[in-house]
Design an enzyme around this catalytic site. Structure first.
Site, PDB file in Angstrom:
ATOM      1  N   GLU A 262      38.571  26.154  28.294  1.00 38.57           N
ATOM      2  CA  GLU A 262      39.747  25.954  29.152  1.00 38.57           C
ATOM      3  C   GLU A 262      39.414  25.121  30.390  1.00 38.57           C
ATOM      4  O   GLU A 262      40.300  24.512  30.971  1.00 38.57           O
ATOM      5  CB  GLU A 262      40.392  27.286  29.542  1.00 38.57           C
ATOM      6  N   GLU A 339      47.762  29.807  23.524  1.00 39.42           N
ATOM      7  CA  GLU A 339      47.998  30.841  24.544  1.00 39.42           C
ATOM      8  C   GLU A 339      49.385  30.643  25.151  1.00 39.42           C
ATOM      9  O   GLU A 339      49.805  29.517  25.404  1.00 39.42           O
ATOM     10  CB  GLU A 339      46.938  30.722  25.637  1.00 39.42           C
ATOM     11  N   TRP A 402      33.505  33.628  38.803  1.00 43.49           N
ATOM     12  CA  TRP A 402      34.792  34.323  38.737  1.00 43.49           C
ATOM     13  C   TRP A 402      35.343  34.229  37.312  1.00 43.49           C
ATOM     14  O   TRP A 402      35.256  33.235  36.652  1.00 43.49           O
ATOM     15  CB  TRP A 402      35.826  33.728  39.697  1.00 43.49           C
TER      16      TRP A 402
HETATM   17  C1  GCO Z   1      43.097  32.277  30.461  1.00 44.42           C
HETATM   18  C2  GCO Z   1      42.415  31.942  31.713  1.00 44.42           C
HETATM   19  C3  GCO Z   1      43.230  31.945  32.962  1.00 44.42           C
HETATM   20  C4  GCO Z   1      42.453  31.253  34.056  1.00 44.42           C
HETATM   21  C5  GCO Z   1      43.384  30.495  34.930  1.00 44.42           C
HETATM   22  C6  GCO Z   1      42.661  29.752  36.031  1.00 44.42           C
HETATM   23  O1  GCO Z   1      42.392  32.539  29.505  1.00 44.42           O
HETATM   24  O2  GCO Z   1      44.306  32.218  30.439  1.00 44.42           O
HETATM   25  O3  GCO Z   1      41.129  32.426  31.799  1.00 44.42           O
HETATM   26  O4  GCO Z   1      43.742  33.167  33.319  1.00 44.42           O
HETATM   27  O5  GCO Z   1      41.698  32.145  34.781  1.00 44.42           O
HETATM   28  O6  GCO Z   1      44.115  29.608  34.136  1.00 44.42           O
HETATM   29  O7  GCO Z   1      43.507  28.899  36.682  1.00 44.42           O
HETATM   30 MG    MG Z   2      40.362  32.277  29.778  1.00 40.73          MG
END
Ligand code: GCO
Ligand code: MG
Length: 402
Positions: A262, A339, A402
């Site tokens: 991502e 997603e 994070w």
């Molecule tokens: C997911 C992601 C998101 C990210 C976010 C950061 O799998 O959807 O990990 O929750 O943390 O898009 O901007």
């Molecule tokens: Mg993610």
């Protein structure tokens, strides 16, 4: 046709979005998403100050040439800011081309490969029971695939667990929130979540989980092994991928399917992962990976190596990205899953769209273009509001991922 004008629209209907709008001498317009969560204004400036002046007078049909111009021509290649800006231009140009052809964008890519796009939703809970109740809710809504995350005993807050039901919004503060993390507590707890979910819901739904880059390769191997009995669709972002070779270790230890990407911007971020078949799903999406033009290149390369797509679709990717991604998903031969985190009503009102959800599948609609517009008057009512993603520390205070 010629590009006569282009502008960046920054709006915050609950969260910040950066949208590029391109206008032409034939009256056709196109829009593209350039949102980079927590760094929105960097992309806005990149577009306004460094890209838009080069677009005026260009033929909007020359998408490939424009992409190469912005990528090679900048000299400073790659990176999230540059590639999100290129994506915004690319998406807007595909929108214009498809509108000019009078066709939905997926028809220009090669037409539909399927009748609908399977999406996964996010079930989060402060504990296992609350997460399981959320999974039940998603099953009621018709989802075939559900990502599950839950709070970890002994940790005050956990990745993926939101205050609100149905909406998970990590960029929640004017300055970064500090989270606390313990890998050992996490590794002991997660298998119990999936054991509970399989006991309660059986085996008819796909279950997914996101480790958000917090493990080392050998820890990811252990987690993968401990989740194998629950047959997850994927384990996402098990380890950070600056060192792509780290995934060799994960692969040696588990048959758990792996997803990553991502935060990838180009095919180069995934080259080793794909050609050595170290992953099963590539999560790159339209906005952060250089638009439809580059994402298609990544997907074709992935297809040669048995890797399927699983585009990122969190709420920080605007409806414009979602619309474009759904056209891509409907076409791409090696599709896996998409997603889908729902946007708020305020966001949906700013970005009227043709895409729809029914029974666990989405469809981009058949409106010419990518089918997403922006209501500029409404967007202007929501000025930019600074918001950061959290940071993460280990229990002894050490900075972590994070
Ligand atoms: C997911 C992601 C998101 C990210 C976010 C950061 O799998 O959807 O990990 O929750 O943390 O898009 O901007
Ligand atoms: Mg993610």
């Amino acid at each position: 046709m010629k590009i006569t004008d282009a502008r960046v629209i920054v709006t915050c209907p609950g969260r910040n979005f950066v949208t590029l709008k391109i206008e032409t001498d034939e009256g056709l317009t196109g829009i593209g998403d350039g949102t980079l969560n927590g760094r929105e204004l960097a992309v806005a400036s990149y577009l306004t100050d460094h890209v838009i002046p080069c677009l005026i007078g260009r033929d909007p049909h020359r998408i490939e040439d424009t992409w190469q111009y912005l990528y090679r021509g900048a000299y400073w290649r790659r990176g999230p800011v540059t590639m999100s800006a290129i994506a915004a231009v690319d998406t807007a140009l595909w929108d214009i081309k498809a509108k000019a052809a009078g066709l939905p964008l997926y028809q220009l890519l090669g037409g539909a490969s399927r009748t609908g796009v399977m999406v996964y939703g996010h079930a989060n809970g402060a504990d296992i029971e609350a997460a399981a109740d959320e999974v039940a809710h998603y099953i009621e809504l018709g989802y075939k695939a559900i990502r599950a995350q839950c709070g970890i005993p002994g940790l005050p807050s956990t990745y993926g667990v939101s205050k609100d039901k149905m909406f998970y919004e990590p960029a929640d503060a004017d300055l970064p929130t500090e989270n606390i993390w313990s890998t050992s507590k996490y590794l002991d707890h997660v298998p119990k979540l999936f054991e509970t979910l399989r006991d309660r819901f059986g085996w008819d739904h796909h279950l997914l989980h996101d480790a958000h880059h917090r493990l080392t390769p050998i820890e990811a191997g252990r987690l993968g092994k401990s989740l194998e009995p629950y047959r997850l669709f994927w384990l996402e972002d098990a380890v950070p991928t600056e060192n792509q070779e780290g995934f060799r270790i994960v692969r040696q230890h588990t048959t758990q399917p792996l997803a990553v990407g991502e935060i990838f911007n180009t095919i180069w971020d995934a080259k080793t992962l794909i050609e050595e078949q170290l992953i099963d799903y590539i999560r790159a999406t339209v906005v952060h990976a250089g638009g439809i033009t580059h994402l298609r290149r990544i997907a074709d390369f992935a297809g040669l190596h048995h890797v399927r797509t699983g585009c990122h679709g969190a709420t920080d990717l605007s409806p414009v990205c979602m619309g474009a991604a759904l056209h891509f998903d409907l076409w791409v031969p090696n599709f896996g899953v998409q997603e889908y985190m729902r946007h708020t009503e305020a966001t949906d009102a700013v970005f009227p769209h043709a895409y729809s959800f029914a029974g666990g599948y989405m469809h981009p609609g058949d409106t010419p273009g990518h089918g997403v517009e922006i209501d500029e008057a409404l967007a202007a009512k929501y000025p930019y509001s600074r918001a950061f993603l959290p940071v993460n520390r280990l229990e002894d205070g050490t900075m972590w991922n994070w």
